[in-house]
Scaffold this motif. Sequence first.
Motif, mmCIF file in Angstrom:
data_model
loop_
_atom_site.group_PDB
_atom_site.id
_atom_site.type_symbol
_atom_site.label_atom_id
_atom_site.label_comp_id
_atom_site.label_asym_id
_atom_site.label_seq_id
_atom_site.Cartn_x
_atom_site.Cartn_y
_atom_site.Cartn_z
ATOM 1 N N SER A 15 0.828 -1.212 0.000
ATOM 2 C CA SER A 15 0.000 0.000 0.000
ATOM 3 C C SER A 15 0.863 1.264 0.000
ATOM 4 N N ALA A 16 1.974 1.263 0.714
ATOM 5 C CA ALA A 16 2.848 2.436 0.735
ATOM 6 C C ALA A 16 3.487 2.672 -0.623
ATOM 7 N N LEU A 17 3.921 1.582 -1.294
ATOM 8 C CA LEU A 17 4.527 1.738 -2.616
ATOM 9 C C LEU A 17 3.513 2.220 -3.644
ATOM 10 N N ALA A 18 2.289 1.693 -3.572
ATOM 11 C CA ALA A 18 1.252 2.144 -4.504
ATOM 12 C C ALA A 18 0.928 3.625 -4.273
ATOM 13 N N SER A 19 0.898 4.073 -3.039
ATOM 14 C CA SER A 19 0.629 5.496 -2.758
ATOM 15 C C SER A 19 1.757 6.380 -3.259
ATOM 16 N N SER A 20 3.013 5.899 -3.123
ATOM 17 C CA SER A 20 4.133 6.707 -3.620
ATOM 18 C C SER A 20 4.126 6.800 -5.143
ATOM 19 N N ILE A 21 3.722 5.730 -5.818
ATOM 20 C CA ILE A 21 3.634 5.788 -7.285
ATOM 21 C C ILE A 21 2.525 6.743 -7.711
ATOM 22 N N SER A 22 1.412 6.738 -7.012
ATOM 23 C CA SER A 22 0.298 7.625 -7.380
ATOM 24 C C SER A 22 0.665 9.092 -7.216
ATOM 25 N N SER A 23 1.575 9.404 -6.311
ATOM 26 C CA SER A 23 1.944 10.785 -6.047
ATOM 27 C C SER A 23 3.076 11.283 -6.948
ATOM 28 N N MET A 24 3.541 10.442 -7.897
ATOM 29 C CA MET A 24 4.599 10.890 -8.804
ATOM 30 C C MET A 24 4.062 11.984 -9.714
ATOM 31 N N SER A 25 4.903 12.983 -9.949
ATOM 32 C CA SER A 25 4.498 14.105 -10.802
ATOM 33 C C SER A 25 4.895 13.824 -12.240
ATOM 34 N N THR A 26 4.279 14.547 -13.135
ATOM 35 C CA THR A 26 4.554 14.387 -14.566
ATOM 36 C C THR A 26 5.595 15.370 -15.072
ATOM 37 N N SER A 27 6.227 16.116 -14.189
ATOM 38 C CA SER A 27 7.244 17.090 -14.620
ATOM 39 C C SER A 27 8.514 16.361 -15.017
ATOM 40 N N HIS A 28 9.350 17.041 -15.817
ATOM 41 C CA HIS A 28 10.579 16.455 -16.347
ATOM 42 C C HIS A 28 11.741 16.685 -15.386
ATOM 43 N N ASN A 29 11.523 16.398 -14.146
ATOM 44 C CA ASN A 29 12.628 16.551 -13.204
ATOM 45 C C ASN A 29 13.404 15.236 -13.116
#
Length: 843
Positions: free
Chosen positions: A713-727
């Motif tokens: 659940s923690a890994l899935a939440s971290s993936i969902s919070s990834m941004s689409t910026s080119h950083n």
Amino acid sequence: MRKKKLKIVLPPELPPEISEDEIEVSDEDLQFVNENRDYAGFVSTLDTNSITKHVTRVADVKEDALESLYERRLQKKSLEKANDDDGMQVDPVDALPVKTLDGELYYRTLSKSSNNGFNEDETGGVSDDKGADQSVVKLTKAERRAKLKKSRKEAKKQVKEIVPNTVDVEQLPRAEVLAEVKEDLTAEEEVQRKKCKLAELGTALLADPEANIKFLKEMLQIAGDKDPDIVKLGLLSLSAVFTDIIDLRIRLPTEKELAMTVSKAEKKKRYYEATLLSAYKAYLQKLISLEKQYTFQHVAVRCICSLLDAKPHFNFRENLLAAVVRNISSPDDAIRKLCCSMIKSLFVNEGKHRGEATVEAVRLIADHVKNHNCHLHPDSIQVFMSLSFDDDIGRSSTSNIENNTNNKKSKRRNFKEPQDNDKKRSKRELLKKTRDEHLYFLCTTQVDAELKSASFTIDKEEKRMMQSETLSAVFETYFRILKHTIQPTVAKSKANGGSVVGAYGAHPLLPSCLKGLGKFSHLIDVDFMGDLMNHLKRLASSSNSNDESPCDNCLTVTERLQCCIVAFNVMRSNLDALNVDLQEFFHHLYNLILEYRPGRDQGEVLAEALKTMLCDGRQHDMQRAAAFIKRLATFSLCFGSAESFAALVTLKHLLQKNIKCRNLLENDTGGGSVSGSIAKYQPYSSDPNLSGALASVLWELSLLSKHYHPTVSALASSISSMSTSHNQVYLSTVSPPEAFADLSLERESFDLKSNVRKLNPKRKRANGFEMSACNGTTSDVATLADEEKLRKKLSEYFAVMRDISENGRLRRELDSTTVSLQLYEKYKQQKKRKHVGSKSKEK
């Protein structure tokens, strides 16, 4: 005076002839005769005819008068015989005789009254009547003796017949038991004696082998005993003795060397070596013969492996290797593991045999696989994983050839120069110099050869040659297994005698073969790469393809995933020499993800395939990466925590490397913002490039964020919070195999087991409900109860976890409060002391 008439006296009658069977001779008589043979020897030389003639002659009597006398005697005998018929004479043994006043003995008789029996009235003892006198017959001494012996024999026969059979039945078991006990005691004593003898011989051989080398034959004779325990003990004792006394390889002298005169020490050495070698050969023959018998199989194989492990350089190594390889696929686990560990130790410890045993063992295993048509235990070729090869084994030796040619040219130049310089010298000095150089060269070469044979170090060129032979045999075995796997079903059934599936499965050697190809992929020749990749494509092809081959139905998901892994390893290890399209292997992986089943297939292999094909290497195409991201998200919803965690680690890695794929995290009503050439997502497409995954949304992450396992659940939440910026985003350091292994180990301590009681289907229903409706709703009620029970257990578990964390926090606060209070008390004491000191100073 009237002459007195002489009375003619006839000679006495000879004793009656008695047969030899009726003559009874006691043991004392026999002993006496045997002890006094010299005194009784004259009896055998007596002339019985002359003695008889001398006894029966009568002197000065005419023949007519002598004949009349004999006739009167015969008449008297006939008269006595007639009188005997009237009465029956009693046996002298049974009735006592009567002695008259004249001193004569008479026996009492019974008259025959009838044919049925005898009269019970006994005749009077002494009678003056003529009838009584006639009924009494006087027997001679010889007749009485013969009659007495005959009566004794008849009495013994009657006693044997009268004795009941029960006596024999009672006596025989006792005798048999006593005999068995005596045999057991003697057998135990004999076994103990043989054990002591083996110990004495072995100790003597270990103390002084050269002086007691003859004891080996005695130990071999004891090892050939009928008792199995003695045989096993003898085999083990001989194995220990040979392991200790064997040193270097023995070379027997030739006929020319035997004809030469040598010293006593050399003769003694030759005798010792010949005796040792002959005994060792006989011992190996006995081991190989007993290895086929079930009673001695374990002991024989153990002795063979111990000898081969301790002395792999000694004589008859080929026979030992053949016996070990023959049992490398034995159905007995103990024997198979023992032989496999023996082969692995040979491959690892090449310093004992200079690598020669490795080449022989690999060739024997290759022939063994060929003879059994690839139907052996997987451990048979798993031993190849213990082999080690040099990295430069495949390189050409052109540089070495050039160096050799340059050395030859320099030698020629150096050899010609002294010829030009020595022209001025005399011919004698030149011949002497060349002779000395030749002798020095011969001596040095001979010494080098002897040192090379005695030492276990090998030359680099020789080592490279042996490694190339070993590698060719290994790859020959691997390619034969691949060819056998692709073979049609009809050909397999003919080769296996009508059965496609053997004792170890349809393709028992394929997993080990694929592992070996993956390990030694950097050593494969470039000429075989094209055929190898074609074979791997056929093996990894999906079972639902149109062009279906018979072998595809037999392969499992794990085996097809291993084919994909091997193909990528081969491609990456030979990147400069190959130009192969791996698009088909991505298609196979894309379809095999959905065919995976946790209980049937191996999750470690799937995690390794995700790492090798998706995480490692270069950046993937955007459409293919998006398809795998969507497929892995769907896969994470269907299986356990270990598989889900490995899939999410791969998904995160793909999102970090492909920035445009992060648009799948957006929640647009029409899908992702970048749909590409395909506007609609096709979840059942077999080609990832045609699935249109960019038009979808990763809604699975919202469900996975509520997963029961906190890591997932923690890994899935971290993936969902990834941004689409080119950083710049740092890639994850955890690989899919490591993630799978971590949660697989944690699964034992984090296993939710619900002991849900089954609900009783017979419930009281209201009127109007039928029994069929009640049975139809029972399963739904049971599933609801299971979910309620699971939710309750999960809530209890997380409540306990929260209580534990809260307890820890409270303990930390309590500790900090206690420390602060202690500091405050110290502060008050110091302040009080200062106040008391200031007051005392003022006073």
